[in-house]
Write a protein that holds these residues in place. Structure first.
Motif, PDB file in Angstrom:
ATOM      1  N   UNK A 183      -2.701  -0.997 -11.178  1.00  0.00           N
ATOM      2  CA  UNK A 183      -2.140  -2.235 -11.743  1.00  0.00           C
ATOM      3  C   UNK A 183      -0.678  -2.037 -12.125  1.00  0.00           C
ATOM      4  N   UNK A 184      -0.402  -0.927 -12.794  1.00  0.00           N
ATOM      5  CA  UNK A 184       0.981  -0.630 -13.203  1.00  0.00           C
ATOM      6  C   UNK A 184       1.917  -0.594 -12.010  1.00  0.00           C
ATOM      7  N   UNK A 185       1.503   0.144 -10.981  1.00  0.00           N
ATOM      8  CA  UNK A 185       2.334   0.308  -9.779  1.00  0.00           C
ATOM      9  C   UNK A 185       2.635  -1.057  -9.166  1.00  0.00           C
ATOM     10  N   UNK A 186       1.605  -1.907  -9.084  1.00  0.00           N
ATOM     11  CA  UNK A 186       1.782  -3.201  -8.420  1.00  0.00           C
ATOM     12  C   UNK A 186       2.642  -4.150  -9.261  1.00  0.00           C
ATOM     13  N   UNK A 218      -8.478  -5.824  -2.366  1.00  0.00           N
ATOM     14  CA  UNK A 218      -8.793  -4.460  -1.918  1.00  0.00           C
ATOM     15  C   UNK A 218      -9.446  -3.702  -3.071  1.00  0.00           C
ATOM     16  N   UNK A 219      -9.995  -2.549  -2.750  1.00  0.00           N
ATOM     17  CA  UNK A 219     -10.651  -1.756  -3.788  1.00  0.00           C
ATOM     18  C   UNK A 219      -9.979  -0.391  -3.941  1.00  0.00           C
ATOM     19  N   UNK A 220     -10.025   0.085  -5.174  1.00  0.00           N
ATOM     20  CA  UNK A 220      -9.554   1.445  -5.485  1.00  0.00           C
ATOM     21  C   UNK A 220     -10.641   2.108  -6.318  1.00  0.00           C
ATOM     22  N   UNK A 221     -10.482   3.387  -6.549  1.00  0.00           N
ATOM     23  CA  UNK A 221     -11.411   4.104  -7.410  1.00  0.00           C
ATOM     24  C   UNK A 221     -11.254   3.583  -8.837  1.00  0.00           C
ATOM     25  N   UNK A 274       0.806  -1.225   0.000  1.00  0.00           N
ATOM     26  CA  UNK A 274       0.000   0.000   0.000  1.00  0.00           C
ATOM     27  C   UNK A 274       0.838   1.272   0.000  1.00  0.00           C
ATOM     28  N   UNK A 275       2.105   1.142   0.375  1.00  0.00           N
ATOM     29  CA  UNK A 275       3.000   2.301   0.335  1.00  0.00           C
ATOM     30  C   UNK A 275       3.119   2.877  -1.068  1.00  0.00           C
ATOM     31  N   UNK A 276       3.524   2.038  -2.042  1.00  0.00           N
ATOM     32  CA  UNK A 276       3.667   2.567  -3.411  1.00  0.00           C
ATOM     33  C   UNK A 276       2.350   3.123  -3.969  1.00  0.00           C
ATOM     34  N   UNK A 277       1.219   2.515  -3.583  1.00  0.00           N
ATOM     35  CA  UNK A 277      -0.069   3.035  -4.056  1.00  0.00           C
ATOM     36  C   UNK A 277      -0.326   4.430  -3.484  1.00  0.00           C
ATOM     37  N   UNK A 278      -0.036   4.577  -2.195  1.00  0.00           N
ATOM     38  CA  UNK A 278      -0.212   5.884  -1.564  1.00  0.00           C
ATOM     39  C   UNK A 278       0.703   6.917  -2.222  1.00  0.00           C
ATOM     40  N   UNK A 279       1.943   6.498  -2.506  1.00  0.00           N
ATOM     41  CA  UNK A 279       2.894   7.416  -3.161  1.00  0.00           C
ATOM     42  C   UNK A 279       2.349   7.891  -4.502  1.00  0.00           C
TER      43      UNK A 279
END
Lengths: 406, 406
Positions: free
Chosen positions: A319-322, A308-311, A280-285
């Motif tokens: 998806x790219x980040x992960x 988990x869910x995102x907007x 979740x760190x990279x997603x938050x970034x």
């Protein structure tokens, strides 16, 4: 005599006829002897046009300049409403954010109001003058225009009501109040006479787009009595108030839903301390908000599945980040599903009533609807289900919780 | 390194492509090492739309509110140009009238600039930042937005150039300079390399709509070197400068015309001292400007005929005002004629050359054109003729004064 803040949204000032209609409502309050401040949005469509212009001008626009541009719509409406009020014989003047001033922080594009100077406005109330305030805008410490984010005029109105210590803050919009659920989907939806701030907050953040979330938080903090009502009908609207003001509280007040959800599942993630932070760190970034999270039980000791869910609009980027961190996170597969909806039952009565969640699960199971993710708070139960079941779920839950009109 | 003010009119910033074109011109000056302030108009059509909205809102609108509304167009352009400049790698920020501030008097709708604070702008020039200034607007002593009247962005640019002590004030527009006469009518019209302030002033007030009259007066007073040039071509434009800068001065520099004229004749007016005041006083009270006046010789001692011109749009009101005083003025008949045009030959060289007027009268007579009214000033001869002769008169005079291109 009372002191009232009235706020008219974009559809309520969409053209001169509607501005005249709004002016008649203001005049009616003035004729009652009330002191009135009116907060206006831009005429419907204007702000979107401005936002499009900015996006066409540059991919990454300076948000201070964005604010100069998009704040112009409310400026025009404020001037027009003042003119129309004067034409009706009502003393009125327009106020722009920097003229009052409405002091904001410098988070341009989504600034927060810090302070509103109301001395001069109050002096003019005493002379019978109506203040017509451009919503959505303030000024930062450097004297630059700052806007409050989409729907920010609600926040302008509530903040002004708090600063003026107003008895009422009437939010005029194109619906006649807050409903138990979306009446376009559930014909038996009922208009609520009253709703608590906490419930309204959950309704707003769960997708019921009547009030900007931040405005409700602010109203709760400062005990501003909001009334959501229609510009086009004379029926009373919905009061948003403190819990103590509601004598008989239903267990469930309303059912909200949000289609702006997308589900991501990571299969066979390495399960060790710190893995959640790594995901979740990279997603938050990347400024991607994660909402519901569930960690599935796994047969393997060192592997787990994570959902988990995102907007919806963030799904591709998420998806790219992960995938970029796939090596480190060690998951086997990433499953993405945009065809989901979040349905939430909301009510402060849940605090003292058990069984609300089970009732929900049973009502959905009875209709063959599979629950994919569950999350709960003190006054809310949310479930993620396949989008195709949205209408079925809303209608079933509305009936199950006894919310249908007689 | 020079300090330059650049001004872009409405057609030069009509859409994002044109704003990008303007930005490239600004960048070119910055790349030359110049300090640049840019003054922008509203995107073409925007101000007219705003004015229409105001007129539809109320017959007599509060001009302070009018100014709030109509000033929004320049605000949007300033923000957009700043964004586009940044996108080109040029440091830039927008400045609204109240932010600089550009201090005005409180004659809302046609305010006059009193003072421009340029310290902060100059500090930022030193850091390489371009100032993008919303034209047409300032702020009055009460902190309310004031606009400068139609075409006011020219005045903003010249006033800013004066305050900044700029070497040049380049007015970018949709024509490539000032012509000897209207090239749409006279194919042989020539672009002037230079024109004096006095001549430009006469050209402007006689209907050549290149620059706002007030901006030329201000440029003359503060010796601001204006260059009128095209946004869409790279050829040099026309310099508007002090008389001393023009070595070889033609006797006649240009021929202007105005179709916005209407003629009123009062037959057999009582002729006694004070009669002129009785006629023109009520017109002035009704804000009707009277331009050319001629009192005809009459055979009767106590009666005279009087002819004068007003703006076409004022004709109907002027007739009403005069008929209301018919008893007092004692005229027999009022003749109104909107089908007239005023043609003027202009040139500072007239001061030292006799015979310019006769040359005009002869050229017109040769073409069978009857002169209805004549008025002259030190550097101008104007005649009123029937509107149908406009083209014939302009072409004939252009040739007669040797202004045709070879």
């Amino acid at each position: 005599m009372a002191r009232i803040v009235m706020k008219f949204g974009g559809t309520s000032v969409a053209d001169l006829d509607r501005i005249r209609n709004a002016a008649m409502r203001v005049k009616a309050e003035v004729d009652e002897g009330h002191e009135v401040a009116v907060v206006v949005s831009a005429m419907a469509g204007v702000t979107n046009n401005m936002v499009d212009l900015v996006h066409d001008a540059a991919v990454l626009a300076d948000l201070r300049e964005y604010d100069v541009i998009v704040s112009s719509g409310e400026q025009v409406t404020a001037g027009l409403l003042a003119i129309v009020l004067q034409d009706l014989g009502v003393s009125a003047r327009s106020w722009l954010g920097w003229q009052i001033p409405i002091r904001c922080d410098d988070a341009h594009g989504s600034a927060r109001i810090e302070e509103i100077a109301v001395d001069e406005m109050e002096r003019r109330f005493a002379e019978g003058q109506v203040a017509v305030v451009a919503g959505f805008q303030g000024v930062d410490a450097q004297g630059r225009i700052a806007t409050l984010g989409r729907g920010g005029s609600d926040t302008s109105a509530v903040a002004l009501a708090a600063s003026l210590d107003a008895q009422r803050c009437d939010i005029y919009t194109d619906v006649d109040g807050v409903y138990t659920t979306d009446p376009r989907i559930v014909a038996k939806a009922r208009k609520l006479d009253k709703i608590t701030y906490e419930e309204m907050l959950e309704m707003a953040s769960q997708g019921a787009k009547v009030l900007q979330t931040r405005s409700v938080e602010m109203a709760m903090k400062h005990h501003v009595r909001i009334q959501v009502r229609s510009s086009f009908a004379d029926s009373p609207g919905t009061l948003v108030v403190d819990e103590e003001e509601i004598v008989e509280q239903a267990v469930v007040s309303g059912i909200a839903y949000s289609r702006d959800e997308a589900k991501i599942t990571l299969l066979r993630v390495l399960d060790h301390p710190g893995i959640a932070a790594n995901i979740f760190g990279p997603l938050a970034d990347a400024s991607i908000n994660v909402d519901m999270i569930v960690q599935n039980i796994s047969a393997e000791t060192d592997r787990t599945d994570l959902t988990f869910t995102v907007s919806k609009s963030d799904l591709e980027r998420a998806e790219e980040v992960l995938r970029r961190s796939q090596g480190e996170l060690g998951f086997d597969q990433l499953l993405a599903d945009p065809n989901v909806v979040k349905v939430s039952v909301i009510g402060v009565g849940m605090r003292s009533h058990a069984g609300v969640a089970q009732q929900m699960f049973k009502a959905l199971a009875d209709r063959g609807i599979n629950i994919q993710v569950i999350s709960t708070s003190e006054i809310k139960v949310s479930v993620l289900i396949a989008e195709e079941y949205t209408e079925l779920a809303l209608r079933g839950l509305h009936t199950a919780y006894g919310l249908d009109t007689a």
